[in-house]
Design a protein around this motif. Structure first.
Motif, PDB file in Angstrom:
ATOM      1  N   TRP A  95       0.841  -1.195   0.000  1.00 40.85           N
ATOM      2  CA  TRP A  95       0.000   0.000   0.000  1.00 40.85           C
ATOM      3  C   TRP A  95       0.877   1.247   0.000  1.00 40.85           C
ATOM      4  O   TRP A  95       1.859   1.306   0.741  1.00 40.85           O
ATOM      5  N   VAL A  96       0.509   2.213  -0.828  1.00 37.56           N
ATOM      6  CA  VAL A  96       1.276   3.459  -0.908  1.00 37.56           C
ATOM      7  C   VAL A  96       0.433   4.595  -0.334  1.00 37.56           C
ATOM      8  O   VAL A  96      -0.716   4.785  -0.739  1.00 37.56           O
ATOM      9  N   PHE A  97       0.985   5.304   0.618  1.00 39.59           N
ATOM     10  CA  PHE A  97       0.287   6.445   1.229  1.00 39.59           C
ATOM     11  C   PHE A  97       0.998   7.743   0.845  1.00 39.59           C
ATOM     12  O   PHE A  97       2.221   7.846   0.998  1.00 39.59           O
ATOM     13  N   ASN A  98       0.246   8.724   0.328  1.00 35.25           N
ATOM     14  CA  ASN A  98       0.823  10.036   0.026  1.00 35.25           C
ATOM     15  C   ASN A  98       0.402  11.002   1.123  1.00 35.25           C
ATOM     16  O   ASN A  98      -0.783  11.300   1.288  1.00 35.25           O
ATOM     17  N   GLU A 105       1.090  17.829   2.683  1.00 38.69           N
ATOM     18  CA  GLU A 105       2.292  18.661   2.780  1.00 38.69           C
ATOM     19  C   GLU A 105       2.151  19.666   3.915  1.00 38.69           C
ATOM     20  O   GLU A 105       1.056  20.108   4.233  1.00 38.69           O
ATOM     21  N   GLY A 106       3.303  20.044   4.480  1.00 40.80           N
ATOM     22  CA  GLY A 106       3.345  21.163   5.426  1.00 40.80           C
ATOM     23  C   GLY A 106       2.694  20.908   6.764  1.00 40.80           C
ATOM     24  O   GLY A 106       2.381  21.851   7.489  1.00 40.80           O
ATOM     25  N   VAL A 107       2.466  19.643   7.121  1.00 43.06           N
ATOM     26  CA  VAL A 107       1.878  19.372   8.441  1.00 43.06           C
ATOM     27  C   VAL A 107       2.993  19.334   9.477  1.00 43.06           C
ATOM     28  O   VAL A 107       4.044  18.738   9.271  1.00 43.06           O
ATOM     29  N   LYS A 108       2.772  20.030  10.597  1.00 42.61           N
ATOM     30  CA  LYS A 108       3.783  20.056  11.658  1.00 42.61           C
ATOM     31  C   LYS A 108       3.221  19.490  12.957  1.00 42.61           C
ATOM     32  O   LYS A 108       2.054  19.691  13.281  1.00 42.61           O
ATOM     33  N   PRO A 146       8.481  18.426  11.543  1.00 48.88           N
ATOM     34  CA  PRO A 146       7.561  18.150  10.428  1.00 48.88           C
ATOM     35  C   PRO A 146       7.054  16.710  10.419  1.00 48.88           C
ATOM     36  O   PRO A 146       7.744  15.798  10.868  1.00 48.88           O
ATOM     37  N   LEU A 147       5.839  16.556   9.912  1.00 47.33           N
ATOM     38  CA  LEU A 147       5.320  15.207   9.682  1.00 47.33           C
ATOM     39  C   LEU A 147       5.822  14.750   8.317  1.00 47.33           C
ATOM     40  O   LEU A 147       5.530  15.389   7.308  1.00 47.33           O
ATOM     41  N   ASN A 148       6.598  13.684   8.290  1.00 45.61           N
ATOM     42  CA  ASN A 148       7.077  13.166   7.014  1.00 45.61           C
ATOM     43  C   ASN A 148       7.057  11.647   7.034  1.00 45.61           C
ATOM     44  O   ASN A 148       6.634  11.033   8.022  1.00 45.61           O
ATOM     45  N   VAL A 154       9.589   6.071   1.268  1.00 45.78           N
ATOM     46  CA  VAL A 154      10.093   6.118  -0.104  1.00 45.78           C
ATOM     47  C   VAL A 154      10.720   7.475  -0.387  1.00 45.78           C
ATOM     48  O   VAL A 154      11.850   7.584  -0.838  1.00 45.78           O
ATOM     49  N   ASP A 155       9.995   8.525  -0.118  1.00 47.20           N
ATOM     50  CA  ASP A 155      10.588   9.853  -0.153  1.00 47.20           C
ATOM     51  C   ASP A 155       9.957  10.661   0.975  1.00 47.20           C
ATOM     52  O   ASP A 155       9.271  10.111   1.827  1.00 47.20           O
ATOM     53  N   GLU A 156      10.171  11.991   0.957  1.00 50.93           N
ATOM     54  CA  GLU A 156       9.717  12.836   2.063  1.00 50.93           C
ATOM     55  C   GLU A 156       8.250  12.575   2.445  1.00 50.93           C
ATOM     56  O   GLU A 156       7.912  12.538   3.611  1.00 50.93           O
ATOM     57  N   LEU A 157       7.394  12.437   1.419  1.00 56.40           N
ATOM     58  CA  LEU A 157       5.962  12.362   1.724  1.00 56.40           C
ATOM     59  C   LEU A 157       5.293  11.072   1.243  1.00 56.40           C
ATOM     60  O   LEU A 157       4.081  11.000   1.133  1.00 56.40           O
ATOM     61  N   THR A 158       6.082  10.041   0.939  1.00 59.43           N
ATOM     62  CA  THR A 158       5.488   8.791   0.460  1.00 59.43           C
ATOM     63  C   THR A 158       5.903   7.628   1.355  1.00 59.43           C
ATOM     64  O   THR A 158       7.091   7.432   1.616  1.00 59.43           O
ATOM     65  N   VAL A 159       4.905   6.897   1.814  1.00 53.64           N
ATOM     66  CA  VAL A 159       5.165   5.747   2.672  1.00 53.64           C
ATOM     67  C   VAL A 159       4.630   4.494   1.989  1.00 53.64           C
ATOM     68  O   VAL A 159       3.530   4.518   1.429  1.00 53.64           O
ATOM     69  N   GLU A 160       5.400   3.431   2.059  1.00 56.13           N
ATOM     70  CA  GLU A 160       4.943   2.156   1.524  1.00 56.13           C
ATOM     71  C   GLU A 160       4.835   1.153   2.657  1.00 56.13           C
ATOM     72  O   GLU A 160       5.737   1.025   3.478  1.00 56.13           O
ATOM     73  N   VAL A 161       3.687   0.462   2.708  1.00 58.12           N
ATOM     74  CA  VAL A 161       3.511  -0.576   3.722  1.00 58.12           C
ATOM     75  C   VAL A 161       3.351  -1.909   3.008  1.00 58.12           C
ATOM     76  O   VAL A 161       2.476  -2.053   2.156  1.00 58.12           O
TER      77      VAL A 161
END
Lengths: 544, 303
Positions: free
Chosen positions: A107-110, A113-116, A122-124, A169-176
């Motif tokens: 599963w890929v979660f995007n 942006e800009g959440v602190k 930062p939330l990343n 995966v990158d700053e704002l992409t998570v893979e589960v």
């Protein structure tokens, strides 16, 4: 005659003191009105929310009780969220999500942006991975002694359970990545226990994080006075629509009627755990409104299936015949409940309505007990919760009434009660024989009831959610198959089948599905009771 | 036989004997007479009489089952069927109060019995033997008295586990120091009397002196203290039950009844008020009788 005079004098004294007490309550009111116009520039909007028990801890990952989530769900956000008054999924911290492969193993979660976080970090993707790792792995460096992270185990089948790996995966992409297709996956992630906390704060506070929670939510944690109140304040930098309240205070007032008196006196704004029989008082009060939480719960009596005499299915069935559920509901729910025959509430898909409940029949119960080898009944303990729960507003009263009904078939039960935290802990260790408890659904998936409460995976001493310690391989196979199946119609069939076996084995006495009444001042606007038993929509709430 | 009777009849008409002396029937009869004249004490005695009557004849007096209610009839106001109304479990309040009387009497007698037995023993040892025994026992008593009674009782019940039996033990233990002190004080004064010295001189053993001469002469203050303590013991045990540490449901103990019903002060005030009144009247009864006994046993004190 002398005695009578004494009583008359006493009654006069008592009524006089009541009268004086009544006057005392009304006098401060004009004062407040007089004071208010003096300082119009402050006008802080403070909402006081009162419930029966204090939170156990504010690190949602490590708690299991509703009182803890009531507060924590305002401080931390989850990757996905539920709609205002149902369990349909909407975006949370994740803007979008999708399976990468057709089996739904990755599963890929995007992320937004800009959440602190409240501490400015930062939330990343790394932060999300940090949280997942802490939930999943028992040897994680940020888990401390005595911390069990039960909910992850309940929902994902152990540690790490069905989740294989989480990758940033990158700053704002998570893979589960999952080890198997897992149908309830996305629904599970909306649960308040999977709120994302600030990794920096977890590192900073260590063992004390549970009393210094830091998340991304609409409210920030201010202070916690144990067994009194928890104070939250508005998060000015909230990523969503800013909260309308300046302060949100959660107070613990154990006594249901004392809580109602405070509401009528105006010192609190919303109260849960209203005794159903007090609903008419609320309806008749021109300053108050009565709200109903959509029903998605079950209150039940768990019988410890591994202890004598409850290891005998005949005894369990006999006890099921001994309880007059309708009488309990008439007496203690004032119509705000239905009798239960299944562990699932009827509002959920997968509910098996074809099952015929064990009817109330003391004679049959006695016969079954005799058949099981207990013609004269037996002695046992009946554990009862110390606090009002949404599925059982008066547990002690219900326990007393059940004690009578058991006595009628020869089962002598001693009522045992203790403080709430200890009660849950001892239950998880299986120290009870009959355990009064219930469950409010978290995510609208039957798995959240069936797997958590009745699968052998969750009957582990020390972190049990299966308080009956019911271990059926047949049920286990069906529940696991239902987790892997993604077609909802097929899943429903599997759950219906499991309920038939559970009914036969009778590990519980299912008692009620309640519709918990809530009382609030009329001035409170946009408070929407959520079926999951707690609200993450306090940012919408306003006071006129 | 005949001769003795004859002698007796011949003696009585003789005016040799003091008028006062013949009328007096000893300490106990005198006390009883003085007590009868004290209206307030008689009122107390009547209350206690009713209490004991209820305790003994509860199964015949109570109109309903005290432990098994009818859920349909819950929270009925006082009526012909239920004279004092019903509680939240549909149980008759009157029947529960009547059955509760027995429990209260039991609590009072047993816990005061414990306090009396141990307190008197400690008091006699301490007062009669003096020296280090006295110092040791009295410091222990001082330590116990330094705790608020209910707090000490709470601690004891917490250790023993909540049950009516343990509540009685706890209340008994916390009342030991009072008896120990009072007995010690009386023993100290009796010890110095001539008749004790005389007994010693003729070679009586300590045990003989204590049981024949010292204890009987300390009885008056002990009886007064015991009567007063029964009242407080019932109150303390009710307090423990109210906190959930004494009688366990469904037992019709008055303190537990208060605790069960306090949430329904608005819907069913009768289910709270009457058990409360029962506790109050009982304690009042024992206190009035205790005060009356004190005055009657020691008339000098009154003047």
């Amino acid at each position: 005659m002398q005695g009578k005079k004494w009583i008359l004098v006493l009654i006069a004294l008592l009524s006089l003191s009541l009268f004086i007490a009544g006057c005392g309550g009304t006098t401060p009111e004009p004062k407040q009105e007089a004071e208010a116009p003096k300082e119009p520039e402050v006008k802080e909007k403070v909402l006081v929310f009162a419930r029966g028990g204090d939170s156990v801890g504010l690190d949602p990952a490590n708690e299991t009780d509703g009182e803890s989530f009531y507060v924590s769900r305002n401080i931390t956000d989850t990757l996905v969220d539920y709609e205002d008054d149902n369990t349909n999924i909407i975006p949370g911290l994740a803007k979008t999500w999708e399976p990468k492969d057709k089996d739904g193993l990755i599963w890929v979660f995007n992320l937004r942006e800009g959440v602190k976080f409240h501490d400015g970090t930062p939330l990343n993707a790394e932060a999300v991975k940090f949280n997942f790792d802490r939930w999943m792995f028992e040897d994680n460096a940020y888990r401390y002694e005595g911390e069990a992270y039960e909910y992850w185990g309940y929902m994902f089948g152990g540690y790490p359970g069905v989740v294989k790996e989480v990758r940033a995966v990158d700053e704002l992409t998570v893979e589960v990545e999952l080890t198997q297709p897992f149908a309830p996956f996305i629904n599970n992630l909306g649960m308040p226990c999977f709120g994302i906390s600030s990794p920096e704060a977890i590192k900073k506070y260590g063992k004390d994080f549970f009393k210094n929670p830091v998340g991304t939510g609409p409210f920030k944690f201010v202070e916690w006075l144990k067994d009194d109140k928890i104070v939250l304040e508005k998060n000015e930098d909230y990523w969503g629509e800013g909260p309308k309240l300046d302060k949100l205070i959660f107070r613990a007032i154990p006594d249901n009627s004392a809580r109602l008196m405070e509401l009528q006196a105006g010192t609190i704004d919303i109260m849960i755990g209203l005794s159903p029989e007090d609903a008419t008082i609320v309806e008749q009060d021109p300053n108050l409104q009565l709200l109903l939480r959509p029903s998605m719960n079950v209150g039940y009596l768990a019988l410890h299936n591994e202890k004598e005499p409850f290891d005998n299915v005949l005894v369990r069935r006999a006890l099921n015949h001994a309880i007059d559920k309708q009488a309990l509901i008439d007496a203690f729910y004032a119509g705000f409940a239905k009798t239960a025959k299944n562990p699932l509430p009827p509002s959920l898909w997968g509910y098996n309505d074809a099952i015929v409940d064990y009817e109330y029949d003391p004679a049959k119960a006695k016969a079954l007990l005799a058949e099981a080898g207990y013609p004269n009944g037996f002695k046992t303990e009946l554990w009862a919760m110390p606090v009002a729960r949404p599925y059982m507003p008066q547990p002690k009263e219900i326990a007393t009434a059940m004690q009578q009904q058991f006595a009628a078939v020869g089962v002598e039960a001693e009522i045992v009660t203790m403080d709430w935290g200890t009660y849950l802990e001892k239950g998880e260790f299986g120290e009870h024989s009959m355990y009064l408890i219930g469950w409010n659904g978290d995510n609208g998936d039957p798995d959240n009831f069936m797997y958590v409460l009745l699968d052998k995976d969750n009957a582990k001493v020390g972190s049990a959610g299966n308080f009956a310690f019911y271990k059926s391989d047949k049920v286990h196979d069906l529940l696991i198959a239902a987790q892997k199946e993604t077609d909802q119609a097929k899943r429903a069939k599997l759950y219906e089948e499991a309920q038939v076996i559970i009914h036969e084995d009778a590990p519980w006495i299912p008692l009620v599905h309640s519709t918990p009444p809530i009382a609030a001042k009329k001035s409170v606007k946009n408070f929407i009771p959520h079926p999951t038993g707690g609200e993450s929509t306090f940012w919408k709430v306003d006071i006129e | 036989m005949k001769t003795i009777k004859d002698i007796n009849t011949t003696i009585t008409p003789q005016p040799l004997v003091d008028d006062k002396f013949t009328k007096s029937g000893g300490l106990w009869q005198d006390t009883f007479k003085r007590l009868k004249k004290n209206n307030i004490a008689v009122f107390g005695a009547i209350i206690i009489g009713i209490l004991f009557f209820c305790a003994i004849f509860a199964p015949f007096l109570a109109p309903h089952d005290p432990e098994n209610g009818i859920l349909k009839d819950r929270q009925q106001p006082p009526s012909e069927k239920y004279l004092l109304g019903t509680d939240s479990q549909g149980r008759d309040v009157l029947s529960r109060i009547i059955h509760g009387a027995g429990i209260s009497v039991q609590i009072g007698v047993i816990s005061v019995g414990i306090a009396l037995l141990f307190g008197t023993t400690l008091g006699v040892l301490s007062g009669y033997y003096g020296r280090w025994i006295d110092v040791g026992i009295m410091r222990l008593v001082d330590i116990m008295l330094a705790f608020p009674t209910i707090l000490l009782a709470l601690a004891i019940v917490t250790i023993l586990g909540p049950s009516l039996k343990n509540a009685m033990i706890a209340v008994g233990i916390v009342n030991i120091p009072r008896f120990a002190r009072i007995v010690r004080a009386s023993v100290l004064s009796v010890k110095e009397t001539e008749y004790v010295e005389a007994s010693k001189a003729i070679g009586c053993t300590d045990v003989q002196i204590i049981f024949r001469h010292v204890l009987p002469n300390c009885l008056a203050p002990i009886i007064v203290q015991a009567t007063l303590t029964i009242g407080t013991a019932i109150l303390e045990a009710a307090g423990l039950s109210f906190l959930g540490l004494g009688a366990q449901p469904p037992m019709p103990e008055w303190g537990a009844m208060l605790a069960d019903s306090r949430g329904y002060l608005r819907q069913a005030p009768w289910s709270v008020m009457y058990p409360g009144l029962a506790i109050m009247l009982t304690v009042l009864g024992f206190n009035l009788l205790g005060d009356g006994l004190r005055d009657a046993l020691d008339p000098r004190l009154k003047e």
